[in-house]
Design an enzyme around this catalytic site. Structure first.
Site, PDB file in Angstrom:
ATOM      1  N   HIS A 266       0.878  -1.171   0.000  1.00  0.00           N
ATOM      2  CA  HIS A 266       0.000   0.000   0.000  1.00  0.00           C
ATOM      3  C   HIS A 266       0.912   1.217   0.000  1.00  0.00           C
ATOM      4  CE1 HIS A 266      -2.747   2.989   1.803  1.00  0.00           C
ATOM      5  NE2 HIS A 266      -3.751   2.182   1.525  1.00  0.00           N
TER       6      HIS A 266
ATOM      7  N   ASP B  72       3.518  -3.900   7.934  1.00  0.00           N
ATOM      8  CA  ASP B  72       2.238  -3.200   7.760  1.00  0.00           C
ATOM      9  C   ASP B  72       1.142  -4.221   8.062  1.00  0.00           C
ATOM     10  OD1 ASP B  72      -0.073  -2.048   6.982  1.00  0.00           O
ATOM     11  OD2 ASP B  72       0.605  -1.435   4.988  1.00  0.00           O
TER      12      ASP B  72
ATOM     13  N   GLN C 251      -4.084  -4.824   7.353  1.00  0.00           N
ATOM     14  CA  GLN C 251      -5.124  -5.737   6.867  1.00  0.00           C
ATOM     15  C   GLN C 251      -5.080  -7.079   7.590  1.00  0.00           C
ATOM     16  OE1 GLN C 251      -7.612  -5.050   4.915  1.00  0.00           O
ATOM     17  NE2 GLN C 251      -6.978  -3.127   3.984  1.00  0.00           N
TER      18      GLN C 251
ATOM     19  N   CYS D 158      -4.805   2.507  -3.514  1.00  0.00           N
ATOM     20  CA  CYS D 158      -3.512   2.989  -2.999  1.00  0.00           C
ATOM     21  C   CYS D 158      -2.418   1.942  -3.187  1.00  0.00           C
ATOM     22  CB  CYS D 158      -3.597   3.403  -1.526  1.00  0.00           C
ATOM     23  SG  CYS D 158      -4.743   4.728  -1.223  1.00  0.00           S
TER      24      CYS D 158
ATOM     25  N   LYS E 252     -10.186   0.073  10.678  1.00  0.00           N
ATOM     26  CA  LYS E 252     -10.347  -1.179   9.918  1.00  0.00           C
ATOM     27  C   LYS E 252     -10.652  -2.348  10.848  1.00  0.00           C
ATOM     28  CE  LYS E 252      -7.094   0.268   6.343  1.00  0.00           C
ATOM     29  NZ  LYS E 252      -7.872   0.646   5.168  1.00  0.00           N
TER      30      LYS E 252
HETATM   31  C1  LIG Z   1      -2.371  -2.595   3.718  1.00  0.00           C
HETATM   32  C2  LIG Z   1      -2.694  -1.200   4.169  1.00  0.00           C
HETATM   33  N1  LIG Z   1      -1.721  -0.453   4.707  1.00  0.00           N
HETATM   34  C3  LIG Z   1      -1.936   0.794   5.137  1.00  0.00           C
HETATM   35  C4  LIG Z   1      -3.170   1.388   5.001  1.00  0.00           C
HETATM   36  C5  LIG Z   1      -3.349   2.771   5.482  1.00  0.00           C
HETATM   37  O1  LIG Z   1      -4.283   2.817   6.519  1.00  0.00           O
HETATM   38  P1  LIG Z   1      -4.803   4.212   7.068  1.00  0.00           P
HETATM   39  O2  LIG Z   1      -5.404   4.937   5.875  1.00  0.00           O
HETATM   40  O3  LIG Z   1      -5.818   3.856   8.087  1.00  0.00           O
HETATM   41  O4  LIG Z   1      -3.621   4.925   7.594  1.00  0.00           O
HETATM   42  C6  LIG Z   1      -4.209   0.668   4.425  1.00  0.00           C
HETATM   43  C7  LIG Z   1      -5.532   1.279   4.219  1.00  0.00           C
HETATM   44  O5  LIG Z   1      -6.228   0.996   3.271  1.00  0.00           O
HETATM   45  C8  LIG Z   1      -3.963  -0.669   4.000  1.00  0.00           C
HETATM   46  O6  LIG Z   1      -4.930  -1.407   3.460  1.00  0.00           O
END
Ligand SMILES: Cc1ncc(COP(=O)(O)O)c(C=O)c1O
Length: 422
Positions: free
Chosen positions: A133, A210, A213, A377, A236
C-alpha cells in the site's frame, strides 16, 4: 463459527439506494462499528472526559485510566510484551511515518549514540515489496531520498505472492530496513513473515510490518512473528477513525527519535534543549485522540471476545464463496490466487473486461452492494497485474453469505448492462 452479528452493527440496518438493504463489502477500506464501540466512546464523552495524564482531579484520573486501559486492550489483541509497546497514532499511515521519520532523524544525528542503530546513509539499502500500500512505500521512498540510501523491492509473481527466491539477493549486508505488508489490501495474500524476518536477521536489518489488513482479520502475535515494528489502524478493526497504533519492541522504541515535538512527550525542557520520556510517551506529543483510543480499545475487546480464529475462519468462508463464484463469471478476472487458497484473507479483487472499475462500482451500488473501486492505494501492484484499477469486495465479521451472493449476482450482470460483447 461466528453467530450472525449484523444486529450488533446499527449502520447495517439502514437502507441504501431505493430502499435496498445494504450489502457492505468495503470493510478493507473502513469497517463498521458495533454498539460496544459506539457505547464505549459515548460513555467516555458523557461521563469521564478529562485531560489525560495532566490533571489532579477525578475526571483526569478516570480519563487516564480509560486511555491506558484501551492501550492494554490493544496490546493484548496483538500479544505485545507490555502496553508500553503500543504507541497511539492517528492511523497506520502515521505509524509507518513515525518509524521512517524516526530513522531519518537518527540518521541526521538526533538521539546521539543511543539511536545510532537506526542510522541509514549512502551505500545502505531499504527494502520494500511490490505489493505495498502506498502508506508503506512512500515513507521509505522519502527516507531513501533524505538519507541517500537506495530503495529496493521484492517482486510478486502473477498471483501476487512474493517471489521469496529474491530475498537472498535483494536483502543483503547493505540492508538496514525491510518494510513489508502482512496481508495485501488488493489480493488478500498473507505474506510469509518468517521468511522475511529470517533473512532480515541474517543481515541485521530492522523489520517493519504493515499489519493494517491482518490485525482486524486474523490472529496476530507480534512476538511470535519476530518483527521489530507493526502498524495498524482503528477504523479497519471495527473502531473509529482518527486512531491507529504502532507496536514496537520496547528496547527499540525507547531509543527511536521522535518526529512530532511538543508537550506531554518530554522529561525536561530548558530554553536550550529537551529530553524525552521513554516509549510510548515520547511519541505522543500534544493532546491525544482519547475518545478514539477508548473506541479502539473497545474494538479490540470485541474482537477478542469473538475469538480471532473464528473471525478468520468466517471471513475466509465468505471469501471462498466470492472467489469461487467469480471464477465462473465470463470476462471477470480475479487479481491474486484463484479459488480456495490457504494463504488468502477475506478479500476478492476483480478486473472486468471492457468495463471501467467505477462503472462496475456504480452498477453494484444501484443494487445496494458497496465495494471499493480504483487502485486501492497500490499502483505498483496494479501495474504488475497490467491494470490501472479494480473492484474489491472485502469481508468482516458481519458479512453474510447473502452479501457475497448479491455481489456475485451484480458482478455477473455488469458486462451485459454495458453491452460488452460476450
Ligand atoms: C495494507 C494497508 N496499509 C496501510 C493502510 C493505510 O491505513 P490508514 O489509511 O488507516 O492509515 C491501508 C488502508 O487501506 C492498507 O490497506
Amino acid at each position: 463459527m461466528l453467530p450472525d452479528l449484523r444486529d450488533d452493527f446499527p449502520l447495517l440496518a439502514r437502507s441504501v439506494r431505493n430502499g435496498k438493504s445494504l450489502a457492505y463489502l468495503d470493510s478493507g477500506a473502513t469497517a463498521q462499528r458495533p454498539h460496544a464501540v459506539l457505547n464505549a466512546m459515548d460513555e467516555f464523552d458523557r461521563l469521564h472526559n478529562g485531560a489525560v495524564a495532566r490533571g489532579a482531579h477525578l475526571l483526569a484520573e478516570e480519563a487516564t485510566e480509560a486511555f491506558e486501559g484501551a492501550r492494554g486492550s490493544v496490546a493484548r489483541l496483538v500479544n505485545a510484551a507490555s502496553p508500553e509497546e503500543i504507541v497511539w497514532t492517528s492511523n497506520a499511515t502515521a505509524a509507518l511515518n513515525l518509524v521512517a521519520n524516526g530513522i531519518g532523524n537518527a540518521s541526521a544525528g538526533q538521539g546521539g549514540a543511543a539511536s545510532s542503530l537506526f542510522r541509514v546513509g549512502p551505500g545502505d539499502s531499504i527494502v520494500v515489496t511490490q505489493a505495498e500500500h502506498h502508506a508503506n512505500l512512500i515513507p521509505w521512498q522519502q527516507l531513501a531520498a533524505r538519507t541517500g540510501a537506495t530503495l529496493r523491492w521484492i517482486e510478486v509473481d502473477d498471483l501476487g505472492r512474493h517471489r521469496l527466491e529474491q530475498l537472498g539477493s535483494v536483502i543483503d549486508e547493505t540492508t538496514k530496513v525491510v518494510a513489508f505488508t502482512h496481508a495485501s489490501n488488493v489480493t488478500g495474500v498473507v505474506s510469509d513473515v518468517a521468511a522475511f524476518v529470517a533473512r532480515a536477521r541474517e543481515v541485521g536489518a530492522l523489520t517493519v510490518l504493515d499489519a493494517c489488513q491482518s490485525v482486524p482479520h486474523i490472529p496476530v502475535d507480534v512476538q511470535a512473528l519476530g518483527v521489530d515494528f507493526a502498524a495498524f489502524s482503528g477504523h479497519k478493526m471495527l473502531g473509529p477513525t482518527g486512531i491507529g497504533a504502532l507496536w514496537g519492541r520496547k528496547s527499540l522504541l525507547d531509543v527511536l527519535p521522535p518526529s512530532v515535538f511538543g508537550g506531554g512527550a518530554i522529561m525536561t525542557v530548558t530554553l536550550e534543549e529537551t529530553t524525552w520520556h521513554p516509549a510510548p510517551t515520547r511519541f505522543e506529543a500534544g493532546t491525544q485522540p482519547v475518545t478514539q483510543a477508548v473506541g479502539m480499545g473497545a474494538a479490540a475487546e470485541y474482537l477478542m471476545a469473538l475469538g480471532m480464529e473464528d473471525v478468520a475462519e468466517h471471513e475466509r468462508r465468505i471469501a471462498r464463496i466470492i472467489r469461487e463464484g467469480v471464477s465462473e463469471i465470463p470476462g471477470v478476472r480475479l487479481l491474486g490466487p484463484v479459488g480456495d487458497a490457504h494463504d488468502v484473507l477475506g478479500i476478492a479483487t476483480v478486473a472486468v473486461d471492457g468495463v471501467h472499475t467505477h462503472d462496475v462500482g456504480q452498477v453494484l451500488d444501484d443494487l445496494g452492494v458497496a465495494v471499493r473501486v480504483g487502485h486501492h492505494c497500490a499502483q505498483p501492484l496494479h501495474k504488475r497485474f497490467g491494470v490501472t484499477g479494480s473492484t474489491r469486495a472485502s469481508a468482516h465479521v458481519y458479512t453474510t453469505e447473502e452479501d457475497a451472493e448479491r455481489f456475485l449476482a451484480g458482478l455477473a450482470s455488469v458486462r451485459e448492462f454495458f453491452g460488452v460483447p460476450a
